[in-house]
Write a protein that holds these residues in place. Sequence first.
Motif, PDB file in Angstrom:
ATOM      1  N   TYR A  74       0.838  -1.192   0.000  1.00  7.24           N
ATOM      2  CA  TYR A  74       0.000   0.000   0.000  1.00  7.24           C
ATOM      3  C   TYR A  74       0.880   1.251   0.000  1.00  7.24           C
ATOM      4  N   LYS A  75       0.376   2.298  -0.649  1.00 10.54           N
ATOM      5  CA  LYS A  75       1.101   3.564  -0.643  1.00 10.54           C
ATOM      6  C   LYS A  75       0.114   4.713  -0.848  1.00 10.54           C
ATOM      7  N   ILE A  76       0.581   5.889  -0.527  1.00  3.28           N
ATOM      8  CA  ILE A  76      -0.214   7.093  -0.775  1.00  3.28           C
ATOM      9  C   ILE A  76       0.039   7.503  -2.212  1.00  3.28           C
ATOM     10  N   CYS A  77      -1.009   7.602  -3.005  1.00  8.78           N
ATOM     11  CA  CYS A  77      -0.869   7.913  -4.427  1.00  8.78           C
ATOM     12  C   CYS A  77      -0.532   9.381  -4.660  1.00  8.78           C
ATOM     13  N   GLU A  78      -1.168  10.243  -3.918  1.00  9.18           N
ATOM     14  CA  GLU A  78      -0.931  11.676  -4.105  1.00  9.18           C
ATOM     15  C   GLU A  78      -1.309  12.434  -2.841  1.00  9.18           C
ATOM     16  N   GLU A  79      -0.723  13.589  -2.700  1.00 13.77           N
ATOM     17  CA  GLU A  79      -1.044  14.477  -1.589  1.00 13.77           C
ATOM     18  C   GLU A  79      -1.674  15.723  -2.185  1.00 13.77           C
ATOM     19  N   ARG A  80      -2.884  15.999  -1.795  1.00 15.57           N
ATOM     20  CA  ARG A  80      -3.593  17.164  -2.344  1.00 15.57           C
ATOM     21  C   ARG A  80      -3.902  18.182  -1.262  1.00 15.57           C
ATOM     22  N   VAL A  81      -3.851  19.419  -1.666  1.00 16.59           N
ATOM     23  CA  VAL A  81      -4.347  20.502  -0.814  1.00 16.59           C
ATOM     24  C   VAL A  81      -5.728  20.823  -1.363  1.00 16.59           C
ATOM     25  N   GLN A  82      -6.726  20.717  -0.498  1.00 18.00           N
ATOM     26  CA  GLN A  82      -8.098  20.869  -0.964  1.00 18.00           C
ATOM     27  C   GLN A  82      -8.861  21.902  -0.146  1.00 18.00           C
ATOM     28  N   GLY A  83      -9.997  22.263  -0.664  1.00 15.27           N
ATOM     29  CA  GLY A  83     -10.955  23.089   0.065  1.00 15.27           C
ATOM     30  C   GLY A  83     -10.433  24.447   0.454  1.00 15.27           C
ATOM     31  N   SER A  84     -10.755  24.829   1.684  1.00 17.75           N
ATOM     32  CA  SER A  84     -10.405  26.171   2.146  1.00 17.75           C
ATOM     33  C   SER A  84      -8.897  26.363   2.272  1.00 17.75           C
ATOM     34  N   MET A  85      -8.149  25.278   2.489  1.00 15.97           N
ATOM     35  CA  MET A  85      -6.682  25.416   2.533  1.00 15.97           C
ATOM     36  C   MET A  85      -6.160  25.784   1.152  1.00 15.97           C
ATOM     37  N   ALA A  86      -6.686  25.169   0.125  1.00 12.45           N
ATOM     38  CA  ALA A  86      -6.255  25.473  -1.241  1.00 12.45           C
ATOM     39  C   ALA A  86      -6.657  26.884  -1.653  1.00 12.45           C
ATOM     40  N   MET A  87      -7.798  27.326  -1.168  1.00 14.29           N
ATOM     41  CA  MET A  87      -8.312  28.653  -1.523  1.00 14.29           C
ATOM     42  C   MET A  87      -7.806  29.754  -0.584  1.00 14.29           C
ATOM     43  N   HIS A  88      -7.065  29.360   0.452  1.00 15.31           N
ATOM     44  CA  HIS A  88      -6.563  30.309   1.461  1.00 15.31           C
ATOM     45  C   HIS A  88      -7.700  31.063   2.136  1.00 15.31           C
ATOM     46  N   THR A  89      -8.774  30.338   2.418  1.00 17.10           N
ATOM     47  CA  THR A  89      -9.934  30.948   3.063  1.00 17.10           C
ATOM     48  C   THR A  89     -10.342  30.193   4.324  1.00 17.10           C
ATOM     49  N   VAL A  90      -9.382  29.602   5.005  1.00 18.11           N
ATOM     50  CA  VAL A  90      -9.696  28.871   6.224  1.00 18.11           C
ATOM     51  C   VAL A  90     -10.287  29.850   7.224  1.00 18.11           C
ATOM     52  N   VAL A  91     -11.431  29.478   7.792  1.00 20.26           N
ATOM     53  CA  VAL A  91     -12.083  30.370   8.749  1.00 20.26           C
ATOM     54  C   VAL A  91     -11.673  29.990  10.158  1.00 20.26           C
ATOM     55  N   GLN A  92     -11.684  30.967  11.032  1.00 19.81           N
ATOM     56  CA  GLN A  92     -11.313  30.742  12.414  1.00 19.81           C
ATOM     57  C   GLN A  92     -12.555  30.658  13.280  1.00 19.81           C
ATOM     58  N   ASN A  93     -12.378  30.049  14.430  1.00 19.58           N
ATOM     59  CA  ASN A  93     -13.447  30.092  15.429  1.00 19.58           C
ATOM     60  C   ASN A  93     -12.867  30.705  16.691  1.00 19.58           C
ATOM     61  N   ASP A  94     -13.717  31.046  17.611  1.00 22.76           N
ATOM     62  CA  ASP A  94     -13.275  31.745  18.814  1.00 22.76           C
ATOM     63  C   ASP A  94     -12.297  30.918  19.647  1.00 22.76           C
ATOM     64  N   GLU A  95     -12.450  29.609  19.639  1.00 24.62           N
ATOM     65  CA  GLU A  95     -11.602  28.755  20.467  1.00 24.62           C
ATOM     66  C   GLU A  95     -10.307  28.347  19.778  1.00 24.62           C
ATOM     67  N   LYS A  96     -10.187  28.610  18.459  1.00 24.00           N
ATOM     68  CA  LYS A  96      -9.009  28.226  17.674  1.00 24.00           C
ATOM     69  C   LYS A  96      -8.662  26.750  17.874  1.00 24.00           C
ATOM     70  N   GLU A  97      -9.673  25.902  17.801  1.00 26.45           N
ATOM     71  CA  GLU A  97      -9.510  24.466  18.067  1.00 26.45           C
ATOM     72  C   GLU A  97      -8.513  23.797  17.130  1.00 26.45           C
ATOM     73  N   ALA A  98      -8.463  24.213  15.886  1.00 28.14           N
ATOM     74  CA  ALA A  98      -7.608  23.550  14.915  1.00 28.14           C
ATOM     75  C   ALA A  98      -6.133  23.750  15.211  1.00 28.14           C
ATOM     76  N   LEU A  99      -5.800  24.742  16.012  1.00 27.89           N
ATOM     77  CA  LEU A  99      -4.397  25.050  16.262  1.00 27.89           C
ATOM     78  C   LEU A  99      -3.845  24.371  17.498  1.00 27.89           C
ATOM     79  N   ARG A 100      -4.648  23.593  18.167  1.00 29.21           N
ATOM     80  CA  ARG A 100      -4.176  22.907  19.375  1.00 29.21           C
ATOM     81  C   ARG A 100      -3.443  21.649  19.036  1.00 29.21           C
TER      82      ARG A 100
END
Length: 100
Positions: A74-100
């Motif tokens: 098994y192997k990883i075929c490709e690595e993609r940047v998708q969605g808001s990361m690709a569009m540079h539009t990642v939204v934040q929330n008050d708790e900044k949960e994604a950064l923990r």
Amino acid sequence: MILQSGKQTERQLKAYMGGEWHMYDISAEFNKFYRNKVVLRSADQHKLREKKKLNISRLKSGLQEYNEEKGTSYKICEERVQGSMAMHTVVQNDEKEALR
């Protein structure tokens, strides 16, 4: 100038503005709000990208170990940047949960 409610306000405002309606440009305020309160700062987006790279590296190591144990390839075929990361539009929330 003190404005009253209703038709009186409309006449006062038109008189004050030279008899024409004027639209105020508040786009700078909207852009400021968008940058400061909606979109995640670029430094924080960079942290998320680094976490993604770390997770992919861990996945590849785990797949290599699994392949050795199980005799698979098994192997990883490709690595993609998708969605808001690709569009540079990642939204934040008050708790900044994604950064923990």
